[in-house]
Design an enzyme around this catalytic site. Structure first.
Site, PDB file in Angstrom:
ATOM      1  CE1 TYR A 220     -37.479 -44.150  -2.238  1.00 22.19           C
ATOM      2  CE2 TYR A 220     -37.819 -46.525  -2.329  1.00 22.19           C
ATOM      3  CZ  TYR A 220     -36.969 -45.446  -2.223  1.00 22.19           C
ATOM      4  OH  TYR A 220     -35.622 -45.642  -2.118  1.00 22.19           O
TER       5      TYR A 220
ATOM      6  CB  THR B 277     -29.250 -44.057   4.248  1.00 21.41           C
ATOM      7  OG1 THR B 277     -30.568 -44.302   3.733  1.00 21.41           O
ATOM      8  CG2 THR B 277     -28.232 -44.877   3.469  1.00 21.41           C
TER       9      THR B 277
END
Length: 249
Positions: free
Chosen positions: A145, A180
């Site tokens: 990531y 989120t």
């Protein structure tokens, strides 16, 4: 609300939830004429509501065929937001998982930026890529990531340099924690959320990692993206806006 995107067309990827959804709704509220919304979740994409003409395309942003079949004529703005998360130490990282994360986060971003720049060539426009503070500050366990987001920042700089002659501005926003659904794919968060609830898990993590003591809301990040897209930032290109609550200090 000020209608600073009156009559304009904008592309948003990862538009069915989180930051992408907040951006789409904000652009519509600020006068966007057309929104081209891309997401891989058909049900969530169909459920998006906003006050603008809407083109919805379901698919994988890393699939070149998706972009070959999408009409972006007249595009003014693009938000390169689709992304996935994952966590593993390098020594234990499964290569297929590495490729999955890099495929969506970097290959997908490249294809999106390429399509947007082709559509904006000779006309001008602005593009914002959603990077991450993980692409600036090294942390254990997030190699795929973090590397994908670091590469996004450099991709945006190259695109900004190449696009300048056509008046195409390209910038990145690099949030730290944002509340989120992407966090649900992170095992540490998912386990803690199951134990104490999502809100409490976000608060606990933010208190440990962020000097300002909280994570961002998607709507806050959307407002910052709108600034980078809009005319107020007309001389800003190749920049990274760190919206991280002090996490990278």
């Amino acid at each position: 609300m000020r209608r600073r995107f009156e009559g304009r067309s904008a592309l948003v990827t990862g538009a069915a939830s989180g930051i992408g959804l907040a951006v789409a709704q904000l652009l519509a509220a600020q006068g966007a004429r057309q929104l081209i919304l891309v997401d891989r979740d058909p049900a969530a994409l169909d459920a998006v509501t906003c006050d603008a003409e809407t083109v919805r395309r379901c698919g994988d942003v890393a699939d070149e065929a998706l972009w070959e079949g999408l009409d972006l004529f007249g595009l003014d703005h693009a938000v390169v937001n689709a992304g996935v998360a994952g966590a593993s130490t390098i020594a234990e990282h499964d290569f297929a998982e590495w490729r999955r994360i890099l495929s969506v986060n970097l290959d997908g971003a490249f294809l999106t930026v390429r399509a947007a720049m082709r559509a904006m060539r000779g006309r001008g426009g602005s593009i914002v890529l959603t990077a991450s503070a993980a692409g600036v500050k090294a942390e254990a366990g997030v190699a795929a990531y973090g590397c994908s987001k670091a590469a996004l920042i450099h991709l945006a700089k190259v695109a900004a340099k190449e696009g300048a002659a056509d008046r195409i501005r390209v910038n990145t926003i690099a949030p730290a924690g944002v509340e989120t659904p992407v966090w649900d794919a992170v095992p540490m968060f998912a386990e803690r959320a199951a134990a104490i609830g999502r809100d409490a898990a976000f608060a606990e993590m933010a208190a440990m990692a962020t000097p300002l003591g909280r994570y961002a809301k998607a709507e806050e990040v959307a407002a910052q993206i709108a600034f980078l897209l809009g005319d107020e930032s007309a001389l800003v290109t190749g920049a990274t806006l760190l919206a991280d609550g002090g996490y990278t200090l």
